[in-house]
Enzyme design. Sequence first.
Site, PDB file in Angstrom:
ATOM      1  N   ASP A   1      -0.724  19.414  -0.179  1.00  0.00           N
ATOM      2  CA  ASP A   1      -1.212  18.289   0.644  1.00  0.00           C
ATOM      3  C   ASP A   1      -1.253  18.713   2.117  1.00  0.00           C
ATOM      4  O   ASP A   1      -0.454  18.257   2.936  1.00  0.00           O
ATOM      5  CB  ASP A   1      -0.257  17.098   0.407  1.00  0.00           C
ATOM      6  CG  ASP A   1      -0.657  15.854   1.175  1.00  0.00           C
ATOM      7  OD1 ASP A   1      -1.824  15.760   1.602  1.00  0.00           O
ATOM      8  OD2 ASP A   1       0.217  14.972   1.346  1.00  0.00           O
TER       9      ASP A   1
ATOM     10  N   TYR B   1      -0.692 -26.554 -12.693  1.00  0.00           N
ATOM     11  CA  TYR B   1      -1.314 -27.848 -12.376  1.00  0.00           C
ATOM     12  C   TYR B   1      -0.282 -28.864 -11.874  1.00  0.00           C
ATOM     13  O   TYR B   1      -0.633 -29.951 -11.470  1.00  0.00           O
ATOM     14  CB  TYR B   1      -1.945 -28.451 -13.637  1.00  0.00           C
ATOM     15  CG  TYR B   1      -3.224 -27.841 -14.136  1.00  0.00           C
ATOM     16  CD1 TYR B   1      -3.377 -26.479 -14.288  1.00  0.00           C
ATOM     17  CD2 TYR B   1      -4.296 -28.650 -14.504  1.00  0.00           C
ATOM     18  CE1 TYR B   1      -4.551 -25.925 -14.784  1.00  0.00           C
ATOM     19  CE2 TYR B   1      -5.480 -28.113 -14.998  1.00  0.00           C
ATOM     20  CZ  TYR B   1      -5.591 -26.748 -15.133  1.00  0.00           C
ATOM     21  OH  TYR B   1      -6.752 -26.221 -15.620  1.00  0.00           O
TER      22      TYR B   1
HETATM   23  C1  SPV Z   1      -0.022  10.078   0.706  1.00  0.00           C
HETATM   24  O1  SPV Z   1       0.126   9.364  -0.281  1.00  0.00           O
HETATM   25  O2  SPV Z   1      -0.722  11.068   0.687  1.00  0.00           O
HETATM   26  C2  SPV Z   1       0.641   9.724   1.954  1.00  0.00           C
HETATM   27  C3  SPV Z   1       1.840   8.900   1.927  1.00  0.00           C
HETATM   28  O3  SPV Z   1       0.197  10.171   2.978  1.00  0.00           O
HETATM   29  S1  SPV Z   1       3.191   9.923   1.975  1.00  0.00           S
HETATM   30  O4  SPV Z   1       3.065  10.843   0.852  1.00  0.00           O
HETATM   31  O5  SPV Z   1       4.369   9.119   1.879  1.00  0.00           O
HETATM   32  O6  SPV Z   1       3.132  10.657   3.208  1.00  0.00           O
HETATM   33 MG    MG Z   2      -1.259  11.618   2.751  1.00  0.00          MG
END
Ligand code: SPV
Ligand code: MG
Length: 672
Positions: free
Chosen positions: A444, A315
């Site tokens: 991935d 504030y």
């Molecule tokens: C993910 O989090 O899946 C990404 C970011 O694509 S990285 O792992 O840095 O590629």
């Molecule tokens: Mg990714």
Amino acid sequence: MKALILNSGLGSRMGTLTAKHPKCMTEIAPGETIVSRQLALLSERGIREVVMTTGAFSDVLESYCRGLELPLHITFVKNSLYAETNYIYSIYCARDALMHEEILLMHGDLVFDSTVLDDVLAAENSCMTVSSALPLPDKDFKAVIENGLVQKVGVAFFDHALSAQPLYHLKQAEWGKWLSGIVAYCESGDPANRKCYAEHALNEIPDKQIAPLDFGERLCAEIDNADDLAAVSERLSALRERTVYLCFSTDMIHSGHIALIRRAKSYGRLLIGVLTDEAVVTYKRFPLMPFPERKAMFEAIAGVWKVVAQDTLSYRANLEAYRPDFVLHGDDWRTGVQQQIRAEVISVLNGYGGRLIETPYANDDAYRELEKRARAEMSMPDFRRARLKKAIAMKGLVTALEAHSGLTGLIAEKTAVSENSGLRQFDAMWVSSLCDSTAKGKPDIELVDMTSRFRTIDEIMDVTTKPVIFDGDTGGLTEHFVHTVRTLERMGVSMVVIEDKTGLKKNSLFGTEATQTQAEIPDFCAKIRAGKNAQKTDAFMICARIESLILERGMEDALNRAFAYTAAGADAIMIHSRKSDPAEILTFADRFRAADSVTPLVVVPTAFNAVTEEELKAHGINVVIYANQLTRSSFPAMQKAAELILTHHRAKECDAFCMPFQQIIRLIPEDI
Ligand code: SPV
Ligand code: MG
């Protein structure tokens, strides 16, 4: 607590002013009478029960009080012998309504500063108002004070006495004794005992426990004649020049707010500080209505003097700029995250003689219901989708935390830390392909199909309200990507990020270890364009992720791609790097910003993790994604727990770093 207001007197010293109504109906300001002010102050402070004794013009007074339409239940008790008795007999007439009660007693011609009433109500023991600052009056009440207690009250006492006013707070025990005395006086058969002050009965009580409450120089005065009226009216208009400050973050006004506003106005001109959107976002939730609408809402409330922006939770700036006499706040901030803000308010007010007034916090059912509705609204697709763009525009830089399940979503949603009189929390969630795949024990490599990825988003969205940024990998075939865009948009996702790779995608953090093919610029631009054409709302964003630095194709390639992708319609650019030094990211950002000051820039500082959000913001970066920290922190913890159980043939040893099982069952709120 019941208020007892004595209005049976004739008020003959007021002359023609009381020719048609009792004294308490005398105007002390345009549209305000002594009694309307008293009743309003009482109701604003949560008093609901009033007993009012009446006499002459009782019908006029009753219908006037009812016409005020205040949330009060008033029991009117007429003293038919008002012409030949005093208020001791009026109280006697009302005794049935006053037994076994805690009583706030006031004469009907008394006008007081609202802060005096606050002090009287807040007194822990029985008290009577006195003033050590005023001279002893000749004919009016004085209180004899000995051993810190009121011993006698009357007009004839001058020794050890202070000027006194008939405003008392009487706890049940003290009032019980006094009321019994009053009844005994009035039933004694001696007419003189019905004509004296009720204080005669009070004075006879041994060991009274009534403390003097010193109102000093503040207004607390009876109006007996036209001169008193003029003096009190003048003091009241000076009181109205005082300023009282209230700060609001809300976008929905409920009964608790209205009560607070009404009460605030009793201290003076009401100055309202409305927290800006950025300030609200940092500590509460995304505002349903933007700042200009919230400001206009408060401006439209009757009696609000001025509405100003409050840029931070602190504030200080507004208190120093406007120097209000009072700050009003619910007492809920004495504990919890707002404690520091409260301490600062008190210290700033002390610096110039201002005063903090705290009221019991009204966290009632109606409020909880409104908050629930707001949260429900925020989790709806249209609202959630639009929030990311708004948050970027509002804050300049937003942060997103990885989420790959309902639980990690809740952590991203709810984690908050206090910092510099404020709060910090994440603005959004990142549904990472790496973490979504890892949680399923898969690599991935776009192996986890879109249907499964959508399922993850759904799980997260089911229990959260914050915006979602989806890691769309390469986006797949353009013909598939358009469908992905439509689905994500419909679900309420705010942004999809697609990376410029073709063929078998591997995680970028492998760098050149894994053979990766970068997409041709025209092909990737075509994918962006197709996605943009497929979306239905303006709020959804497609972010083009550039892999040139990861694949060591150089800065010029990265920049060329950034401009080409933006020209193709990308709403944002993600630039990625796996170097621990952020230099190439910052150079890219500087060079991109030299040509494009608007397109949001997104980074994932997994490798270059020493750079701060502030530094990134200074280089024009708008979205910082913490892409995998929840997965990376939980995995070793789970592995260690499993090893400890195997090693010790029991679970005791791993308990030390586990959440207690009593807590795990409460981890998930039943109602999000
Ligand atoms: C993910 O989090 O899946 C990404 C970011 O694509 S990285 O792992 O840095 O590629
Ligand atoms: Mg990714």
